[in-house]
Enzyme design. Structure first.
Site, PDB file in Angstrom:
ATOM      1  N   ASP A 110      -7.037   4.139  -4.669  1.00  0.00           N
ATOM      2  CA  ASP A 110      -7.718   3.923  -3.390  1.00  0.00           C
ATOM      3  C   ASP A 110      -8.399   5.267  -3.111  1.00  0.00           C
ATOM      4  OD1 ASP A 110      -7.704   1.808  -0.994  1.00  0.00           O
ATOM      5  OD2 ASP A 110      -7.555   3.775  -0.072  1.00  0.00           O
ATOM      6  N   LYS A 122       0.856  -1.180   0.000  1.00  0.00           N
ATOM      7  CA  LYS A 122       0.000   0.000   0.000  1.00  0.00           C
ATOM      8  C   LYS A 122       0.890   1.227   0.000  1.00  0.00           C
ATOM      9  CE  LYS A 122      -4.381   0.782  -0.098  1.00  0.00           C
ATOM     10  NZ  LYS A 122      -5.502  -0.099  -0.504  1.00  0.00           N
TER      11      LYS A 122
HETATM   12  O1  2IT Z   1      -8.003  -1.799  -1.192  1.00  0.00           O
HETATM   13  C1  2IT Z   1      -7.809  -2.254  -2.342  1.00  0.00           C
HETATM   14  O2  2IT Z   1      -7.857  -3.461  -2.566  1.00  0.00           O
HETATM   15  C2  2IT Z   1      -7.516  -1.305  -3.407  1.00  0.00           C
HETATM   16  N1  2IT Z   1      -7.478  -0.114  -3.140  1.00  0.00           N
HETATM   17  C3  2IT Z   1      -7.269  -1.772  -4.797  1.00  0.00           C
HETATM   18  C4  2IT Z   1      -5.883  -2.320  -4.959  1.00  0.00           C
HETATM   19  C5  2IT Z   1      -5.518  -2.689  -6.375  1.00  0.00           C
HETATM   20  O3  2IT Z   1      -4.328  -2.949  -6.572  1.00  0.00           O
HETATM   21  O4  2IT Z   1      -6.371  -2.725  -7.261  1.00  0.00           O
END
Ligand code: 2IT
Length: 448
Positions: free
Chosen positions: A166, A126
């Site tokens: 996100d 993240k």
């Molecule tokens: O919380 C999540 O799974 C996302 N924000 C998407 C992450 C992604 O790599 O598509």
């Protein structure tokens, strides 16, 4: 006798002072893993949990940009590359003023299990920044994204780490980030970021995938309990991308959406929020004001409740789709008192641990975020595969795969929960099923 997992919770507390969100998710996940560790001394001996709760790598960097007034602005950027046992790091970028290492680590840790549950080859990560895109001009957002990527590009790549959106990072931000990555590397490596626009390598269906997946998962959960989604009344929170996709699919499958919310309060529309009213959520989001009140001015018969959360509204099903810790113990008590029997998390960790425990102890069947909202990242992994094959996919194909993936996630969480003595407890089952997959890969790859 104390639990095996308590020693790891203590280690986490010592290593991550002042990061309550990260400790909250660790406590929630580890509580489910106690019976697994009791059966598997090998995982205790190999320090599996202690390794898992420590990110493989975390970077923090300065992001300098110039605002429309010519003033120099400084933000802080992050990427926590948590676990690469199953594949390249994968996970979103969050731009919000509340972002700090505790938020990045909680999201990165959750992402490991979520990504494992999809059954696709992706590790967990993240990133993000304390930059607030609300109220910023397009030019400001672009300059910020370009500066952010000018540092981040050194650490990512289609086989290394693949960011996505996100909170605060949607199609516009992904476009600016990708454009700068391409400029810096001189390569059209579409697979370096997901959530791209369809014309330049994005996956048809990715935008709505998270919300659609949540509703598919909820339907699986209801059916496992002998109920139907059709005809159910629903309350959600939030009005971003996840809330919107959830609202669209709920309507398609015959449920009735009564309320949604923003940071300014909530909207109650007993006539049902469908059609153009759902589309209007996107307009609210794009206004850059982060308020939902204008809905009540536009649609007569609806009501706005300033400063309140929607959890007192009577409904059959609640789906929080806003952000972490949206539902506290007092809200869980309201939900139980209203007679509601089903609760499915759409946002990441929207429920405090004590609220989630209260709901489950009082007969509410709960779907955990890391399982329910995994459809978004699953479609991101499909986007990566589309990019490496250089062959666009059809929307219908994506929807079909998404529905199957959500069913598999539900079934594997239900099976793991049963196997380890939790009965039908999707919260415990999702933690266990995700963990076992990652633990197997980490064991095979040695002490790293
Ligand atoms: O919380 C999540 O799974 C996302 N924000 C998407 C992450 C992604 O790599 O598509």
């Amino acid at each position: 006798m104390g639990r095996i997992v308590d020693q790891y919770i203590e280690i986490a507390q010592r290593r991550n002072p002042g990061e309550p969100e990260f400790l909250q998710t660790i406590e929630e996940v580890l509580s489910s893993l106690e019976p697994v560790l009791q059966k598997r001394p090998d995982l205790v001996e190999s320090g599996m949990i202690e390794r898992l709760i420590e990110p493989e790598r975390g970077i923090s960097f300065r992001v300098t940009w110039v605002d429309d007034q010519g003033k120099v602005q400084v933000n802080r950027g992050y990427r926590y590359q948590f676990n690469s046992a199953l594949g390249p790091y994968k996970g979103g970028l969050r731009f919000a003023p509340s972002v700090y290492p505790g938020i990045m680590k909680f999201l990165g840790f959750e992402q490991i299990f979520k990504n494992a549950l999809t059954g696709l080859p992706i590790g967990g990560a993240k990133g993000g920044s304390d930059f607030d895109p609300n109220g910023k001009s397009n030019g400001e957002v672009m300059r910020f994204c370009q500066s952010f990527m000018t540092e981040l590009f050194r650490y990512i790549g289609p086989e290394i780490d693949v960011p996505a959106g996100d909170l605060g990072v949607g199609a516009r931000e992904i476009g600016y980030l990708y454009g700068q990555y391409k400029r810096l590397t001189t390569k059209f490596d579409g697979g370096v970021i997901t959530g791209k626009g369809i014309v330049y390598g994005g996956l048809p269906g990715r935008t709505e995938a998270t919300g659609y997946g949540i509703v598919f998962f909820t339907r699986n959960m209801l059916e496992a309990c002998g109920e139907k989604l059709e005809g159910k009344t629903v309350v959600i929170s939030g009005f971003g991308n996840v809330a919107w996709g959830t609202a669209v699919k709920l309507n398609e499958l015959g449920a009735k959406l009564l309320a949604f919310s923003g940071p300014d309060g909530y909207i109650l529309d007993e006539a049902g929020i469908s059609g153009e009213k759902v589309d209007y959520m996107l307009e609210l989001r794009n206004s850059g004001k982060n308020i939902c009140k204008p809905y009540a001015d536009k649609f007569p018969g609806s009501k706005f409740f300033a400063g309140e959360k929607p959890w007192g509204v009577k409904a059959d099903l609640y789906i929080p789709c806003a952000m972490q810790n949206d539902v506290h113990l007092e809200h869980a008590k309201q939900i139980v008192a209203s007679g509601c029997k089903f609760y499915c998390e759409g946002a990441n960790m929207p429920t405090t641990n004590e609220a989630l425990e209260y709901l489950m102890a009082n007969g509410v069947t709960c779907g955990p975020a890391k399982a329910a909202n995994a459809g978004g990242v699953a479609c991101s992994a499909i986007e990566m595969s589309q990019n490496s094959r250089k062959m666009p996919m059809k929307r219908e194909e994506v929807y079909e795969q998404l529905e199957t993936i959500m069913k598999n996630i539900h079934d594997s969480a239900a099976a793991a929960s049963e196997e380890y003595g939790f009965g039908y407890n999707l919260v415990a089952g999702a933690n266990i099923a995700g963990f076992l997959k990652v633990a197997e890969a980490m064991t095979a790859q040695g002490y790293v």
